[in-house]
Design a protein around this motif. Structure first.
Motif, PDB file in Angstrom:
ATOM      1  N   VAL A  76     -21.232   1.720   2.116  1.00  0.00           N
ATOM      2  CA  VAL A  76     -20.110   1.633   2.050  1.00  0.00           C
ATOM      3  C   VAL A  76     -20.040   3.404   1.875  1.00  0.00           C
ATOM      4  O   VAL A  76     -20.301   3.789   1.177  1.00  0.00           O
ATOM      5  N   VAL A  77     -18.839   4.120   2.641  1.00  0.00           N
ATOM      6  CA  VAL A  77     -18.734   5.387   2.629  1.00  0.00           C
ATOM      7  C   VAL A  77     -17.590   5.202   1.677  1.00  0.00           C
ATOM      8  O   VAL A  77     -16.204   4.962   2.154  1.00  0.00           O
ATOM      9  N   PHE A  78     -17.521   5.484   0.346  1.00  0.00           N
ATOM     10  CA  PHE A  78     -16.417   5.479   0.000  1.00  0.00           C
ATOM     11  C   PHE A  78     -15.943   6.708  -0.056  1.00  0.00           C
ATOM     12  O   PHE A  78     -16.409   8.004  -0.762  1.00  0.00           O
ATOM     13  N   THR A  79     -14.216   7.326  -0.699  1.00  0.00           N
ATOM     14  CA  THR A  79     -14.075   8.486  -0.525  1.00  0.00           C
ATOM     15  C   THR A  79     -12.891   8.317  -1.846  1.00  0.00           C
ATOM     16  O   THR A  79     -11.706   7.747  -1.430  1.00  0.00           O
ATOM     17  N   SER A  80     -12.647   8.838  -2.900  1.00  0.00           N
ATOM     18  CA  SER A  80     -11.526   9.391  -3.516  1.00  0.00           C
ATOM     19  C   SER A  80     -11.186  10.415  -3.903  1.00  0.00           C
ATOM     20  O   SER A  80     -12.711  11.320  -4.004  1.00  0.00           O
ATOM     21  N   VAL A  86     -16.388   9.496  -8.904  1.00  0.00           N
ATOM     22  CA  VAL A  86     -17.517   9.986  -8.358  1.00  0.00           C
ATOM     23  C   VAL A  86     -18.163   9.998  -9.004  1.00  0.00           C
ATOM     24  O   VAL A  86     -19.707   9.826  -8.597  1.00  0.00           O
ATOM     25  N   ASP A  87     -17.387  11.097 -10.153  1.00  0.00           N
ATOM     26  CA  ASP A  87     -19.116  11.872 -11.057  1.00  0.00           C
ATOM     27  C   ASP A  87     -19.624  10.146 -11.289  1.00  0.00           C
ATOM     28  O   ASP A  87     -20.666  10.337 -12.157  1.00  0.00           O
ATOM     29  N   GLY A  88     -18.760   9.644 -12.229  1.00  0.00           N
ATOM     30  CA  GLY A  88     -19.284   8.403 -12.991  1.00  0.00           C
ATOM     31  C   GLY A  88     -20.628   7.510 -11.879  1.00  0.00           C
ATOM     32  O   GLY A  88     -21.042   7.397 -12.325  1.00  0.00           O
ATOM     33  N   MET A  89     -20.107   7.256 -10.341  1.00  0.00           N
ATOM     34  CA  MET A  89     -21.139   6.759 -10.189  1.00  0.00           C
ATOM     35  C   MET A  89     -22.200   7.120  -9.583  1.00  0.00           C
ATOM     36  O   MET A  89     -23.613   6.331  -9.626  1.00  0.00           O
ATOM     37  N   THR A  90     -22.475   8.150  -9.179  1.00  0.00           N
ATOM     38  CA  THR A  90     -23.032   8.956  -9.290  1.00  0.00           C
ATOM     39  C   THR A  90     -24.431  10.119  -9.952  1.00  0.00           C
ATOM     40  O   THR A  90     -25.241  10.600  -9.476  1.00  0.00           O
ATOM     41  N   GLN A  91     -23.689   9.807 -11.290  1.00  0.00           N
ATOM     42  CA  GLN A  91     -24.647  10.877 -12.279  1.00  0.00           C
ATOM     43  C   GLN A  91     -24.581   9.823 -13.471  1.00  0.00           C
ATOM     44  O   GLN A  91     -25.670   9.939 -14.249  1.00  0.00           O
ATOM     45  N   TRP A  92     -23.080   9.605 -14.695  1.00  0.00           N
ATOM     46  CA  TRP A  92     -23.157   9.116 -15.143  1.00  0.00           C
ATOM     47  C   TRP A  92     -23.748   8.045 -15.796  1.00  0.00           C
ATOM     48  O   TRP A  92     -24.620   7.748 -16.715  1.00  0.00           O
ATOM     49  N   GLN A 125     -24.713  -0.869   0.004  1.00  0.00           N
ATOM     50  CA  GLN A 125     -25.383   0.641  -0.086  1.00  0.00           C
ATOM     51  C   GLN A 125     -24.440   1.349  -0.506  1.00  0.00           C
ATOM     52  O   GLN A 125     -23.205   1.709   0.595  1.00  0.00           O
ATOM     53  N   LEU A 126     -23.677   2.502  -0.969  1.00  0.00           N
ATOM     54  CA  LEU A 126     -23.121   3.790  -1.254  1.00  0.00           C
ATOM     55  C   LEU A 126     -23.445   4.800  -1.011  1.00  0.00           C
ATOM     56  O   LEU A 126     -23.997   5.037  -1.545  1.00  0.00           O
ATOM     57  N   HIS A 127     -22.092   5.453   0.181  1.00  0.00           N
ATOM     58  CA  HIS A 127     -22.218   7.220   0.475  1.00  0.00           C
ATOM     59  C   HIS A 127     -20.961   7.614  -1.050  1.00  0.00           C
ATOM     60  O   HIS A 127     -19.877   7.052   0.138  1.00  0.00           O
ATOM     61  N   TRP A 128     -20.806   8.181  -1.940  1.00  0.00           N
ATOM     62  CA  TRP A 128     -19.726   8.469  -2.274  1.00  0.00           C
ATOM     63  C   TRP A 128     -19.430   9.848  -1.786  1.00  0.00           C
ATOM     64  O   TRP A 128     -20.083  10.941  -1.496  1.00  0.00           O
ATOM     65  N   ARG A 129     -18.396   9.818  -1.333  1.00  0.00           N
ATOM     66  CA  ARG A 129     -17.715  11.597  -1.070  1.00  0.00           C
ATOM     67  C   ARG A 129     -16.158  12.080  -2.307  1.00  0.00           C
ATOM     68  O   ARG A 129     -14.739  10.285  -2.405  1.00  0.00           O
ATOM     69  N   TRP A 130     -15.758  12.866  -2.413  1.00  0.00           N
ATOM     70  CA  TRP A 130     -14.885  13.209  -2.881  1.00  0.00           C
ATOM     71  C   TRP A 130     -14.140  14.513  -2.169  1.00  0.00           C
ATOM     72  O   TRP A 130     -14.171  15.325  -1.591  1.00  0.00           O
ATOM     73  N   VAL A 131     -13.016  14.103  -2.033  1.00  0.00           N
ATOM     74  CA  VAL A 131     -12.030  15.221  -1.634  1.00  0.00           C
ATOM     75  C   VAL A 131     -10.791  15.401  -2.424  1.00  0.00           C
ATOM     76  O   VAL A 131     -10.571  15.514  -3.244  1.00  0.00           O
ATOM     77  N   LYS A 132     -10.313  16.530  -1.983  1.00  0.00           N
ATOM     78  CA  LYS A 132      -9.586  16.972  -3.373  1.00  0.00           C
ATOM     79  C   LYS A 132      -7.856  16.458  -2.695  1.00  0.00           C
ATOM     80  O   LYS A 132      -7.424  16.245  -1.362  1.00  0.00           O
ATOM     81  N   GLY A 133      -7.088  15.971  -3.946  1.00  0.00           N
ATOM     82  CA  GLY A 133      -5.728  15.257  -3.900  1.00  0.00           C
ATOM     83  C   GLY A 133      -4.869  16.004  -3.130  1.00  0.00           C
ATOM     84  O   GLY A 133      -4.724  16.975  -3.269  1.00  0.00           O
ATOM     85  N   PRO A 193     -27.341   6.711   1.670  1.00  0.00           N
ATOM     86  CA  PRO A 193     -26.590   6.355   0.154  1.00  0.00           C
ATOM     87  C   PRO A 193     -27.041   6.737  -0.821  1.00  0.00           C
ATOM     88  O   PRO A 193     -28.319   7.438  -1.138  1.00  0.00           O
ATOM     89  N   ALA A 194     -26.163   6.714  -1.904  1.00  0.00           N
ATOM     90  CA  ALA A 194     -26.472   7.498  -3.079  1.00  0.00           C
ATOM     91  C   ALA A 194     -27.441   6.508  -4.032  1.00  0.00           C
ATOM     92  O   ALA A 194     -28.284   5.316  -3.166  1.00  0.00           O
ATOM     93  N   ARG A 195     -28.136   6.435  -5.024  1.00  0.00           N
ATOM     94  CA  ARG A 195     -29.343   6.305  -5.924  1.00  0.00           C
ATOM     95  C   ARG A 195     -28.791   5.277  -6.274  1.00  0.00           C
ATOM     96  O   ARG A 195     -27.516   4.855  -5.966  1.00  0.00           O
ATOM     97  N   LYS A 196     -29.726   3.949  -6.441  1.00  0.00           N
ATOM     98  CA  LYS A 196     -29.873   2.702  -6.453  1.00  0.00           C
ATOM     99  C   LYS A 196     -28.734   2.497  -7.937  1.00  0.00           C
ATOM    100  O   LYS A 196     -29.483   3.152  -8.938  1.00  0.00           O
ATOM    101  N   LEU A 197     -27.445   1.594  -8.484  1.00  0.00           N
ATOM    102  CA  LEU A 197     -27.216   1.249  -9.066  1.00  0.00           C
ATOM    103  C   LEU A 197     -27.959   0.389 -10.434  1.00  0.00           C
ATOM    104  O   LEU A 197     -28.795  -0.348 -10.073  1.00  0.00           O
ATOM    105  N   PRO A 198     -27.297   0.894 -11.864  1.00  0.00           N
ATOM    106  CA  PRO A 198     -27.757  -0.424 -12.628  1.00  0.00           C
ATOM    107  C   PRO A 198     -27.213  -1.247 -12.322  1.00  0.00           C
ATOM    108  O   PRO A 198     -25.838  -1.741 -11.636  1.00  0.00           O
ATOM    109  N   THR A 199     -27.256  -2.278 -12.681  1.00  0.00           N
ATOM    110  CA  THR A 199     -26.493  -4.277 -12.816  1.00  0.00           C
ATOM    111  C   THR A 199     -26.049  -4.160 -14.137  1.00  0.00           C
ATOM    112  O   THR A 199     -25.619  -5.007 -13.671  1.00  0.00           O
ATOM    113  N   ARG A 200     -26.914  -3.789 -14.533  1.00  0.00           N
ATOM    114  CA  ARG A 200     -26.645  -4.613 -15.939  1.00  0.00           C
ATOM    115  C   ARG A 200     -25.844  -3.579 -17.544  1.00  0.00           C
ATOM    116  O   ARG A 200     -26.668  -2.236 -16.548  1.00  0.00           O
TER     117      ARG A 200
END
Length: 200
Positions: A76-80, A86-92, A125-133, A193-200
């Motif tokens: 999934v290429v997810f654009t927001s 985006v920062d939450g899902m890729t970093q925090w 598998q997620l590929h996150w993309r940020w775009v300016k609103g 793909p971004a880093r594997k996510l925690p599941t819990r």
């Protein structure tokens, strides 16, 4: 056989943020796209709402709804345009999960929604993309249109439904907007793909 490649463009809206002591209705919405070699782009829309909410809550919901609706694990290429999402899902989220869903300096905002999103997103598998609103990105502008409508009318699509993107873009191009938009196949797209996510 590799997992299908799906593109999701999502946005959120919260009305009345400037007011205090009154409900702030919100919406989350977007368009899901998949390239079919014979039929071209297959698109589905989604939208959801909350009667009193925040932009950040609706940003999380804009990911939760479509990712849960996908019937099989996908790339999934997810654009927001939400840095919060985006920062939450890729970093925090990785640090929060490691600390028992706590921040270094206190509680995690919207923790129940973040935790609900984790197992749903981890299927893919997620590929996150940020775009300016509001910067002329057609699918982002369309998602914004759907999100404002969902917030204003307080309506929910109940999952993925037939998309009206083609009609919308045709009307916009008649007004001489988005004239450089062409629905080309994703032949040379590099999926990262971004880093594997925690599941819990």
């Amino acid at each position: 056989m590799s997992e299908p490649l799906v593109f999701i463009y999502a946005d959120e809206s919260c009305l009345g943020n400037q007011f205090k002591n009154r409900a702030r209705p919100g919406g989350a919405a977007g368009v899901v796209e998949f390239w079919h070699p014979e039929k071209g782009w297959i698109r589905r829309d989604f939208w959801s709402c909350e009667a009193d909410t925040t932009n950040n809550r609706m940003a999380i919901r804009s990911a939760l709804v479509p990712l849960a609706a996908l019937k099989q694990p996908s790339r999934v290429v997810f654009t927001s345009d939400s840095r919060y999402l985006v920062d939450g899902m890729t970093q925090w989220v990785h640090g929060w999960a490691a600390r028992g869903w706590k921040r270094k300096d206190g509680e995690v905002e919207n923790v129940e929604m973040w935790r609900a999103l984790m197992p749903v997103a981890a299927r893919h598998q997620l590929h996150w993309r940020w775009v300016k609103g509001h910067a002329g990105h057609p699918q982002n502008e369309y998602a914004n249109h759907l999100a404002i409508r969902a917030a204003t009318k307080q309506i929910d699509s109940g999952g993925l439904v037939e998309s009206k993107f083609d009609e919308w873009i045709a009307e916009e191009q008649e007004k001489e907007r988005y004239l450089n938009f062409y629905a080309l196949p994703p032949e040379n797209f590099k999926f990262k793909p971004a880093r594997k996510l925690p599941t819990r």
